[in-house]
Design an enzyme around this catalytic site. Structure first.
Site, short mmCIF file in Angstrom:
data_model
loop_
_atom_site.label_atom_id
_atom_site.label_comp_id
_atom_site.label_asym_id
_atom_site.label_seq_id
_atom_site.Cartn_x
_atom_site.Cartn_y
_atom_site.Cartn_z
N HIS A 35 0.83 -1.21 0.00
CA HIS A 35 0.00 0.00 0.00
C HIS A 35 0.87 1.26 0.00
CE1 HIS A 35 -3.68 2.29 1.04
NE2 HIS A 35 -2.85 3.04 1.74
N GLU A 36 1.86 1.29 0.89
CA GLU A 36 2.74 2.46 0.98
C GLU A 36 3.63 2.58 -0.26
OE1 GLU A 36 2.55 4.79 3.17
OE2 GLU A 36 1.00 3.76 4.32
N HIS A 39 1.70 4.58 -2.77
CA HIS A 39 1.78 6.02 -2.50
C HIS A 39 3.14 6.58 -2.93
CE1 HIS A 39 -1.99 6.03 -0.52
NE2 HIS A 39 -1.60 5.44 0.59
#
Length: 210
Positions: A35-36, A39
């Protein structure tokens, strides 16, 4: 011949208990890390300054920044999940929420190891330009950065599901007779155990699914 002892049984139970709580943590850590990563990649693509990308939370055990690079890559003492630090007007608050707890980007910093006189803070003396802050980007760019984490999780799900299906999905079982019931149509037709069925009404088949 191997004997089964109470000690061996207890060891098996301990191992299973350890895996029972460790497996969800590792899976959650992978989900958070991916997920990170979404980003982080989106921030890079849109020009947002990202001084750190960390595998895990807490104090760094190992860190590396390529010569001339903007981002410091870190492995933290708790290597589960991770976070990306992006330049933001709420930098101090956001870094604590993410788990980095770094010094604010606008602080007057001492020169740390690896100080680069040509780099932006926290790796060097130069301030972060206004156009490199998250808030300075157009709305669509900010939405793209925010949604990139979810998109990466979706991609991870598709990849894992496809891998599971490829390895353990549809099983091709050959059409081989295992047993025949006496006086039933198959037996009267002459089927015996071990026969392979290769065609039905002239249509070739290769497995029971046909």
């Amino acid at each position: 011949m191997t004997s089964w002892t109470p000690t061996g049984a207890r060891a098996v139970v301990r191992t299973r208990l350890m895996l029972a709580w460790l497996a969800p943590i590792l899976v959650l850590g992978l989900v958070v890390f991916v997920h990170e990563l979404g980003h982080f990649l989106a921030a890079k693509l849109t020009g947002v300054y990202a001084p750190r990308f960390s595998l895990g939370w807490g104090s760094p055990l190992w860190k590396w920044r390529p010569k001339g690079g903007e981002t410091e890559y870190v492995i933290a003492w708790l290597p589960i999940g991770g976070y990306v630090r992006m330049a933001s007007r709420d930098d101090e608050k956001m870094s604590k929420i993410e788990g980095g707890n770094e010094t604010p980007l606008d602080a007057d910093l001492p020169k740390p190891a690896g100080w680069d006189p040509d780099a932006m803070v926290p790796h060097g003396p130069h301030p972060v330009p206004e156009h490199r802050w998250f808030e300075s980007k157009p709305v669509l760019a900010r939405i793209f950065i925010l949604l990139a984490g979810v998109a990466m999780n979706a991609l991870l799900t598709i990849t894992v599901a496809s891998g599971i299906y490829a390895g353990y999905g549809r099983q091709i079982v050959p059409a081989v007779v295992d047993s025949v019931v006496a006086d039933r149509p198959a037996a009267r037709a002459g089927f015996v155990r071990g026969d392979s069925i290769i065609a039905i009404d002239g249509r070739a088949i290769s497995h029971w699914g046909d």
